[in-house]
Design an enzyme around this catalytic site. Structure first.
Site, PDB file in Angstrom:
ATOM      1  N   LEU A  29       0.714  -1.010   0.184  1.00 27.00           N
ATOM      2  CA  LEU A  29      -0.055   0.073  -0.055  1.00 27.00           C
ATOM      3  C   LEU A  29       1.128   1.214  -0.068  1.00 27.00           C
ATOM      4  O   LEU A  29       0.756   1.954   0.984  1.00 27.00           O
ATOM      5  CB  LEU A  29      -1.246   0.162   1.318  1.00 27.00           C
ATOM      6  CG  LEU A  29      -2.152  -0.583   0.969  1.00 27.00           C
ATOM      7  CD1 LEU A  29      -3.177  -0.982   2.534  1.00 27.00           C
ATOM      8  CD2 LEU A  29      -3.091  -0.232  -0.215  1.00 27.00           C
ATOM      9  N   HIS A 142       4.922   4.896   1.777  1.00 25.76           N
ATOM     10  CA  HIS A 142       3.290   4.779   2.524  1.00 25.76           C
ATOM     11  C   HIS A 142       1.737   5.456   2.191  1.00 25.76           C
ATOM     12  O   HIS A 142       1.700   6.359   2.659  1.00 25.76           O
ATOM     13  CB  HIS A 142       3.666   4.218   3.798  1.00 25.76           C
ATOM     14  CG  HIS A 142       2.955   2.788   3.928  1.00 25.76           C
ATOM     15  ND1 HIS A 142       1.890   2.522   3.707  1.00 25.76           N
ATOM     16  CD2 HIS A 142       3.369   1.239   3.585  1.00 25.76           C
ATOM     17  CE1 HIS A 142       1.203   1.692   4.414  1.00 25.76           C
ATOM     18  NE2 HIS A 142       1.862   1.118   4.096  1.00 25.76           N
ATOM     19  N   HIS A 143       0.979   4.858   2.516  1.00 30.07           N
ATOM     20  CA  HIS A 143      -0.618   5.763   2.049  1.00 30.07           C
ATOM     21  C   HIS A 143      -0.834   5.469   3.153  1.00 30.07           C
ATOM     22  O   HIS A 143      -1.371   6.838   3.747  1.00 30.07           O
ATOM     23  CB  HIS A 143      -1.794   4.127   1.678  1.00 30.07           C
ATOM     24  CG  HIS A 143      -2.904   5.322   1.416  1.00 30.07           C
ATOM     25  ND1 HIS A 143      -3.066   6.376   1.567  1.00 30.07           N
ATOM     26  CD2 HIS A 143      -3.385   4.949  -0.285  1.00 30.07           C
ATOM     27  CE1 HIS A 143      -4.478   6.543   0.676  1.00 30.07           C
ATOM     28  NE2 HIS A 143      -4.211   6.002  -0.157  1.00 30.07           N
ATOM     29  N   CYS A 144      -0.272   5.165   4.987  1.00 31.40           N
ATOM     30  CA  CYS A 144      -0.566   5.579   6.165  1.00 31.40           C
ATOM     31  C   CYS A 144      -0.151   6.737   6.402  1.00 31.40           C
ATOM     32  O   CYS A 144      -0.423   7.598   7.274  1.00 31.40           O
ATOM     33  CB  CYS A 144       0.223   5.314   6.821  1.00 31.40           C
ATOM     34  SG  CYS A 144       2.193   4.631   7.061  1.00 31.40           S
ATOM     35  N   ASN A 309      -4.063  10.717   6.097  1.00 34.37           N
ATOM     36  CA  ASN A 309      -5.507  11.288   4.764  1.00 34.37           C
ATOM     37  C   ASN A 309      -6.603  11.707   5.713  1.00 34.37           C
ATOM     38  O   ASN A 309      -7.186  10.904   6.741  1.00 34.37           O
ATOM     39  CB  ASN A 309      -5.522   9.783   5.036  1.00 34.37           C
ATOM     40  CG  ASN A 309      -4.580   8.662   4.387  1.00 34.37           C
ATOM     41  OD1 ASN A 309      -4.216   8.145   3.418  1.00 34.37           O
ATOM     42  ND2 ASN A 309      -2.955   8.058   4.777  1.00 34.37           N
TER      43      ASN A 309
END
Length: 460
Positions: A29, A142-144, A309
Site C-alpha cells: 500500500l 506509504h499510504h499511511c 489521510n
C-alpha cells in the site's frame, strides 16, 4: 508538527493502511508518482544531495513507525537517528530504447515490494536511459503517511519552486452536492422564533443522520453484492502499470458542452474502456458489473500541508451496460449526483470518526478483520488527484510529464488514479499482473473514449 520532546501518534485511520497491508501478503500500500524530466541527467550524487536537502525538511520522511506492544495504543512517529539516504534513493537504467513501455514495466516492478518498516516509509528511484535524452524520478510513499492530495502536495513541494498552485479548488468537496447542513438558532429573545429555529436545526440534524444511515447501508450492500467477474478476486504480488495522457482543454470542452464535471468525464472514459475490456473477455456487461470505489476528499484548505489521510468514499455503479459514450457520460453524472446526496460520503466520514473514538487495540483488529474478508462487490478504484497547474522544475530542469501510480488492495485487481498536471489529464492504471495482461488496451481505451466525447461535444 509537535515539538521534538512530544510523542506524536498515528491516527487509527492512518494506521489502518498498515493493517490493510498486513491483512494480505500480496499487496503493497504505497502510492507513487513518476516525474519525467528533460535531460541531460545531472550527476547522480548531485541529485541525491538535492533531493536529500528537500527530504530532510519534511519531518514525516525522517521518521519511522514504532508500534506498541500488543497494539494497546497507537503507533508512534519516531525520528530515525540513523537516516541514510543510500537506503532510500536508488538508481536504475531502462533498456534501449527507453520508451513508455519500458518505463511502465520498471514502475510496476519498483512498486511491487513493500517498504521497509524499519526505516522511514519512502523510496526514490532515479531512472536514466529514457528516450529523447530524458530521465525520471519515481517517488514511492506509504499510504499511511498521506492520501493522494496530501502526497501530491508533498511531492510538488520537493520541486525547485515549491508546491505552487494546484487544481485542488476545482474538485474541493465543499463544491459538491451533499447533505443539508444543520443551522443553529441565532441569538434571540423571542421564544416563538427561538423554538422555530431550534426545530429547524433539529430537523436538519435528523435529516443528516438519516442520510448517513442510508449511505452506510448503500456502502455495506455494495461490498457484498456483485455478479461474478474476472475483474475482481484474489491478487498476486506482481503488477502491471500503464498510463494515458489527454489534453485538459479537450476534457474542458466536454464539460462545457454537456454541463458535467471533470470527474464525470474521467469516470465516463473509464466506463467505456472497462466495457471494452469485458467484451474482450467474452463477458456481457451488466448494470452492476462495475461498482467503483471513488475516494472523496474531505480535506479543508487549511489542512493542505497536513500529511495524513482525510477521505471518505462513494460506491457508484459505472454504466458499462450502456453502449453509447454520451449516454454513459450523462448516466455517470446522474449517478454521482445521486451518490453525493445519498449519504455515502457522510457515512464514510462518520465511520472514520468512530474509528478515532474506540480504543486503538479494538480498532486495529477490526480493520485487519474487515480488510481480510473476501469482498465481491467493488471491482475497481478510481481516485482523482489535483496536481500542479504549472509545470514543475527539478534542479533547473522541467518536469514534462507526471504519472500517478495508485496501489491495489481489497481484492481490487485494478486501480486508476486521475492526475491533472499542467495542461494535461493523466490516467495511471495499476493492475494485477495475471488478471490484466491487457492493461495497455485499458489505458488506450480511456484515451479513445475522451476523444469520442470531445468529437460529440463539437457544435454542429
Amino acid at each position: 508538527m509537535a515539538d521534538s520532546g512530544a510523542v506524536e501518534r498515528m491516527t487509527a485511520f492512518d494506521a489502518g493502511f498498515l493493517d490493510a497491508e498486513d491483512a494480505d501478503r500480496h499487496v503493497s500500500l504505497a502510492v507513487g508518482a513518476v516525474s519525467v524530466v528533460d535531460g541531460p541527467m545531472p550527476d547522480f550524487d548531485e541529485i541525491v544531495a538535492a533531493i536529500g536537502e528537500k527530504i530532510t525538511t519534511i519531518p514525516r520522511l525522517r521518521q519511522v513507525v514504532r508500534r506498541q506492544p500488543l497494539d494497546l495504543s497507537a503507533p508512534e512517529w519516531v525520528e530515525d537517528p540513523a537516516l541514510d539516504l543510500a537506503h532510500h534513493i536508488r538508481r536504475a537504467a531502462l533498456p534501449h530504447p527507453g520508451d513508455d513501455a519500458a518505463l511502465f514495466r520498471f514502475t510496476a516492478e519498483a512498486m511491487e515490494p513493500r517498504l521497509d518498516r524499519e526505516r522511514p516509509l519512502w523510496q526514490a528511484w532515479i531512472i536514466e536511459g529514457l528516450a529523447d535524452d530524458r530521465w525520471a524520478i519515481l517517488m514511492k510513499v506509504h499510504h499511511c503517511i498521506a492520501d493522494g492530495i496530501a502526497a501530491m502536495h508533498m511531492l510538488a513541494g520537493l520541486s525547485d519552486g515549491g508546491e505552487g498552485e494546484s487544481y485542488a479548488g476545482a474538485i474541493r468537496a465543499a463544491h459538491e452536492v451533499g447533505a443539508p447542513r444543520p443551522t443553529l438558532p441565532s441569538p434571540t429573545l423571542n421564544p416563538v422564533r427561538w423554538a422555530r429555529a431550534g426545530w429547524n436545526a433539529t430537523t436538519a440534524v435528523a435529516a443528516t443522520a438519516a442520510m448517513t444511515v442510508e449511505g452506510a447501508i448503500g456502502i455495506l450492500s455494495g461490498l457484498v453484492r456483485n455478479p461474478e467477474s474476472s475483474l475482481n478476486g484474489p491478487v498476486t504480488t506482481m503488477r502491471r502499470y500503464s498510463a494515458v495522457q489527454v489534453p485538459l482543454a479537450k476534457v474542458a470542452s466536454v464539460c462545457q458542452a454537456f454541463d458535467v464535471t471533470l470527474n464525470d468525464v474521467a469516470l465516463a472514459a473509464i466506463t467505456d474502456s472497462f466495457r471494452s475490456a469485458l467484451k474482450r473477455r467474452g463477458e456481457e456487461p451488466h448494470r452492476d458489473s462495475l461498482r467503483t470505489l471513488v475516494p472523496v476528499s474531505v480535506r479543508s484548505d487549511d489542512a493542505r500541508d497536513r500529511l495524513d489521510n482525510r477521505v471518505s468514499v462513494m460506491l457508484p455503479h459505472l454504466p458499462v451496460d450502456e453502449p453509447d459514450p454520451v449516454e454513459q457520460l450523462r448516466t455517470v453524472h446522474r449517478r454521482l449526483n445521486r451518490a453525493k446526496s445519498s449519504g455515502q460520503r457522510q457515512a464514510g466520514t462518520a465511520a472514520v470518526a468512530v474509528v478515532k473514538l474506540i480504543p486503538f487495540a479494538l480498532a486495529t483488529r477490526a480493520i485487519r478483520v474487515v480488510t481480510s474478508l473476501p469482498q465481491h462487490g467493488v471491482v475497481t478504484l478510481a481516485t482523482n488527484v489535483p496536481g500542479p497547474q504549472h509545470r514543475l522544475q527539478v534542479m533547473g530542469r522541467e518536469v514534462v510529464r507526471m504519472f500517478p501510480v495508485p496501489p491495489m488492495a481489497l481484492r481490487l485487481r485494478t486501480a486508476v488514479a486521475i492526475l491533472s498536471y499542467g495542461d494535461d489529464l493523466i490516467f495511471g492504471i495499476t493492475t494485477d499482473f495475471d488478471a490484466f495482461p491487457d492493461v495497455d488496451d485499458l489505458a488506450a481505451g480511456i484515451g479513445a473514449a475522451v476523444d469520442t466525447l470531445a468529437v460529440a461535444a463539437r457544435p454542429l
